[in-house]
Design a protein around this motif. Structure first.
Motif, short mmCIF file in Angstrom:
data_model
loop_
_atom_site.label_atom_id
_atom_site.label_comp_id
_atom_site.label_asym_id
_atom_site.label_seq_id
_atom_site.Cartn_x
_atom_site.Cartn_y
_atom_site.Cartn_z
N GLN A 1 0.81 -1.22 0.00
CA GLN A 1 0.00 0.00 0.00
C GLN A 1 0.85 1.27 0.00
O GLN A 1 0.33 2.35 0.30
N TRP A 2 2.13 1.13 -0.34
CA TRP A 2 3.02 2.29 -0.33
C TRP A 2 3.86 2.34 -1.60
O TRP A 2 4.28 1.30 -2.12
N SER A 3 4.11 3.56 -2.07
CA SER A 3 5.20 3.81 -3.01
C SER A 3 6.20 4.69 -2.27
O SER A 3 5.93 5.18 -1.18
N TRP A 4 7.38 4.88 -2.89
CA TRP A 4 8.45 5.61 -2.21
C TRP A 4 9.13 6.57 -3.17
O TRP A 4 9.49 6.19 -4.29
N SER A 5 9.29 7.79 -2.72
CA SER A 5 10.03 8.78 -3.49
C SER A 5 11.50 8.71 -3.07
O SER A 5 11.85 8.99 -1.93
N LEU A 6 12.33 8.30 -3.99
CA LEU A 6 13.77 8.20 -3.73
C LEU A 6 14.42 9.53 -4.11
O LEU A 6 14.43 9.91 -5.28
N THR A 7 14.96 10.23 -3.13
CA THR A 7 15.56 11.53 -3.40
C THR A 7 16.88 11.37 -4.15
O THR A 7 17.50 10.30 -4.12
N ARG A 8 17.29 12.42 -4.78
CA ARG A 8 18.58 12.39 -5.47
C ARG A 8 19.69 12.36 -4.43
O ARG A 8 19.61 13.01 -3.38
N PRO A 9 20.76 11.58 -4.67
CA PRO A 9 21.85 11.47 -3.68
C PRO A 9 22.48 12.84 -3.38
O PRO A 9 22.61 13.70 -4.26
N THR A 10 22.83 13.03 -2.13
CA THR A 10 23.52 14.26 -1.72
C THR A 10 24.99 14.17 -2.15
O THR A 10 25.43 13.17 -2.74
N LYS A 11 25.77 15.20 -1.81
CA LYS A 11 27.20 15.18 -2.15
C LYS A 11 27.94 14.04 -1.47
O LYS A 11 28.96 13.56 -1.97
N THR A 12 27.40 13.58 -0.34
CA THR A 12 28.03 12.45 0.36
C THR A 12 27.54 11.11 -0.18
O THR A 12 27.97 10.06 0.30
N GLY A 13 26.61 11.15 -1.14
CA GLY A 13 26.13 9.91 -1.75
C GLY A 13 24.91 9.32 -1.08
O GLY A 13 24.46 8.24 -1.46
N HIS A 14 24.33 10.00 -0.08
CA HIS A 14 23.20 9.46 0.64
C HIS A 14 21.87 9.89 0.00
O HIS A 14 21.74 11.01 -0.52
N ALA A 15 20.90 8.99 0.06
CA ALA A 15 19.56 9.25 -0.49
C ALA A 15 18.52 8.84 0.55
O ALA A 15 18.79 8.01 1.42
N THR A 16 17.34 9.42 0.43
CA THR A 16 16.27 9.19 1.40
C THR A 16 15.03 8.68 0.70
O THR A 16 14.71 9.10 -0.43
N LEU A 17 14.31 7.79 1.36
CA LEU A 17 13.05 7.26 0.87
C LEU A 17 11.90 7.93 1.61
O LEU A 17 11.73 7.74 2.82
N LEU A 18 11.10 8.71 0.88
CA LEU A 18 9.95 9.38 1.46
C LEU A 18 8.71 8.55 1.18
O LEU A 18 8.45 8.18 0.04
N PRO A 19 7.90 8.23 2.21
CA PRO A 19 6.72 7.37 2.00
C PRO A 19 5.61 8.08 1.24
O PRO A 19 5.31 9.25 1.48
N LEU A 20 4.99 7.35 0.30
CA LEU A 20 3.86 7.84 -0.48
C LEU A 20 2.69 6.87 -0.28
O LEU A 20 2.59 5.85 -0.97
N PRO A 21 1.82 7.12 0.69
CA PRO A 21 0.69 6.20 0.92
C PRO A 21 -0.26 6.17 -0.27
O PRO A 21 -0.41 7.16 -0.99
N LYS A 22 -0.91 5.03 -0.46
CA LYS A 22 -1.91 4.92 -1.53
C LYS A 22 -3.01 3.94 -1.08
O LYS A 22 -2.91 3.33 -0.02
N ASP A 23 -4.07 3.85 -1.89
CA ASP A 23 -5.18 2.91 -1.65
C ASP A 23 -5.80 3.11 -0.26
O ASP A 23 -5.56 2.32 0.66
N ARG A 24 -6.64 4.12 -0.15
CA ARG A 24 -7.27 4.46 1.14
C ARG A 24 -8.65 3.84 1.28
O ARG A 24 -9.59 4.47 1.75
N ASP A 25 -8.81 2.58 0.93
CA ASP A 25 -10.12 1.95 0.93
C ASP A 25 -10.67 1.66 2.32
O ASP A 25 -11.89 1.52 2.48
N MET A 26 -9.82 1.54 3.33
CA MET A 26 -10.29 1.12 4.65
C MET A 26 -10.48 2.27 5.64
O MET A 26 -10.69 2.03 6.83
N VAL A 27 -10.38 3.49 5.19
CA VAL A 27 -10.64 4.64 6.06
C VAL A 27 -12.11 4.61 6.51
O VAL A 27 -13.01 4.34 5.70
N PHE A 28 -12.37 4.84 7.80
CA PHE A 28 -13.71 4.85 8.40
C PHE A 28 -14.39 3.49 8.32
O PHE A 28 -15.62 3.39 8.26
N TYR A 29 -13.62 2.43 8.37
CA TYR A 29 -14.15 1.06 8.29
C TYR A 29 -15.06 0.77 9.49
O TYR A 29 -14.78 1.17 10.61
N ARG A 30 -16.16 0.05 9.24
CA ARG A 30 -17.09 -0.30 10.32
C ARG A 30 -17.54 -1.76 10.16
O ARG A 30 -18.26 -2.09 9.23
#
Length: 514
Positions: free
Chosen positions: A262-291
């Protein structure tokens, strides 16, 4: 839903099956043929909207006894007649849309779409058919009727409220729009698209757009690729504060279905030190307000068989079940954050979610749906918002009890600092290298820490500080592949080193079964 869970659910459903379902086999004509009850009357080819469309009026055909036993759920909302714009793919609603590949999960049917300028969208059916999630040995039985009817526990329009709420707390989100797909639309006449004809659909971006302050990603990837990137080397890491905001938003809205798919991830461009970050992208909100638990059978299922099917209510019910679908991700993506950070995040979200904003979000429901569910949903969200710090604290305690820390396929140095009142774990690529991970663990919160080196020639060092270094929490170190080294005094207590990897299927870098 796994086969083992269905085997548990089967005898429970069987107890009331003959009474509730009225047949021993799957109902052939379960779904409404068209969202328009008056579908026999032709719809003008130039019509821009329809009135009186229903998301699934078949869910409201039962009487009072059935609703008391199974649950009223959101049946009236599914049957409520709403006004909906008609989807015209060639028109300029989004610059023109061209159909692509048909897909979807176990329940929804989806169609990939692209605009003339290359932007990717997807349209998904509002109604679902869970028969694809059931094993072959169950597909001819009444249990399929029960599973199909259980879709009524979801609110068909809940995802329309999410953008306002997610935007307020800085969580990426899609922007779904509700449409009616004409039964005679020439773009939907192939056999693979038959499930769309005459139905309501939600059109949204294929990948949730990033907040304006976020840098442009180098790529957007799925969870499998994201996990592989994190486990390959330490240059890629999860954005843990961002993930915490997203997970607290999940819990607040009652969205329990947050497995890695239920997630995609935005992979940032590497910094000068070569590090990158994964930002969460939630999707498929079918179960919100489930009863679910407003009937005898629904109550039994949520208590005895499928405890992660948690009902949205003013108070938080069954926190363990509510957050359990995301446990694999939470263990790996929230393992550096402390209790104060959890609480601070919840307090900030409280301030970002005032009553006026909640009311504006819920008013995005179609007017007939709001009349049925709006006031109680607003009141429940307000009460849950006031208890957000309690949710955050309970969530933290759940994860802090037995945390897991993993290395990568490369060599790392894990240093375990034992103090009288705490244990601090740090991870580096070498002795003098920058610290990649650091967290203090308290014996009052943590029973056992599990450290997995995974690949590479890892070093595990124990440093004791003070006259009486603590012996708790217990620590289990699994070296994994590679020529690993344990540097610890013989007097070190509560620490056990195992050269091998964790058993198959349980390792830090083994994704869960979907």
């Amino acid at each position: 839903m796994t086969t083992s869970r269905l085997r548990i659910l089967f005898p429970i459903a069987g107890t009331l099956g003959s009474l509730l379902l009225g047949t021993g086999c799957v109902r052939q004509q379960f779904f409404q043929p068209d969202a328009r009850p008056n579908a026999a009357q032709p719809l003008s080819a130039s019509a821009d909207s329809v009135r009186g469309a229903t998301a699934g009026r078949q869910y409201a055909r039962h009487g009072g006894l059935y609703n008391a036993l199974v649950g009223r759920h959101h049946r009236p909302t599914w049957a409520a007649p709403v006004a909906v714009p008609v989807l015209h793919l060639p028109k300029a609603q989004l610059g023109g849309l061209k159909p692509g590949k048909v897909g979807g999960g176990f329940n929804s049917t989806s169609l990939a779409l692209t605009t003339t300028d290359g932007h990717a969208y997807v349209v998904r059916t509002v109604d679902k058919d869970p028969i694809r999630a059931t094993p072959q040995w169950l597909r001819g039985t009444f249990l399929v009727n029960a599973l199909r009817d259980n879709i009524s526990a979801t609110n068909p329009y809940a995802s329309l409220t999410v953008p306002v709420l997610a935007e307020a707390v800085g969580v990426p989100h899609a922007n779904p729009r509700l449409f009616y797909v004409r039964a005679d639309d020439p773009a939907f006449q192939t056999d693979s698209l038959r499930h769309f004809r005459g139905q309501l659909g939600l059109l949204e971006e294929k990948a949730a757009p990033l907040p304006a302050r976020q840098p442009a990603p180098s790529s957007v990837i799925n969870s499998t690729k994201a996990f592989n990137a994190v486990f390959t080397n330490s240059a890629t890491q999860f954005d843990q504060p961002a993930l915490l905001r997203a997970r607290l938003l999940d819990g607040w809205m009652g969205d329990w279905d947050r497995h890695p798919g239920q997630w995609s991830w935005s992979l940032t461009r590497p910094t000068k030190t070569g590090h990158a970050t994964l930002l969460p992208l939630p999707k498929d909100r079918d179960m919100v307000f489930y009863r679910l638990d407003d009937g005898v059978l629904g109550w039994l299922v949520s208590r005895l068989a499928l405890r992660h099917w948690v009902t949205f209510a003013p108070r938080y019910k069954n926190l363990t079940g509510l957050m359990s679908s995301g446990h694999y991700l939470d263990q790996r993506g929230l393992n550096e954050l402390n209790r104060a950070q959890f609480r601070a995040t919840a307090l900030a979200m409280q301030q970002q979610l005032p009553d006026t904003l909640i009311t504006r979000a819920v008013h995005r429901l179609p007017a007939p749906a709001f009349a049925l569910e709006g006031p109680r949903t607003i009141a429940a969200l307000q009460t849950r918002r006031d208890k957000l710090p309690d949710l955050a604290d309970a969530f933290y305690q759940q994860l802090a009890r037995r945390p897991r820390i993993g290395g990568t396929a490369q060599a790392e140095r894990f240093t375990i600092h034992r103090y009288a009142d705490s244990t601090v774990v740090t991870v580096q690529t070498a002795v003098a290298a920058p610290v990649l991970y650091r967290r203090a663990f308290l014996p009052t919160e943590t029973q056992r820490i599990q450290i997995e080196g995974l690949g590479g020639n890892d070093v595990f060092a124990v440093e004791e500080h003070g006259n009486k270094p603590g012996r708790k929490p217990a620590i289990r170190v699994f070296g994994g592949a590679g020529a690993d080294e344990m540097q610890a005094a013989r007097s070190s207590k509560g620490i056990r080193f195992i050269q091998e990897s964790v058993s198959a299927g349980q390792a830090f870098d083994t994704p869960p079964e979907e």
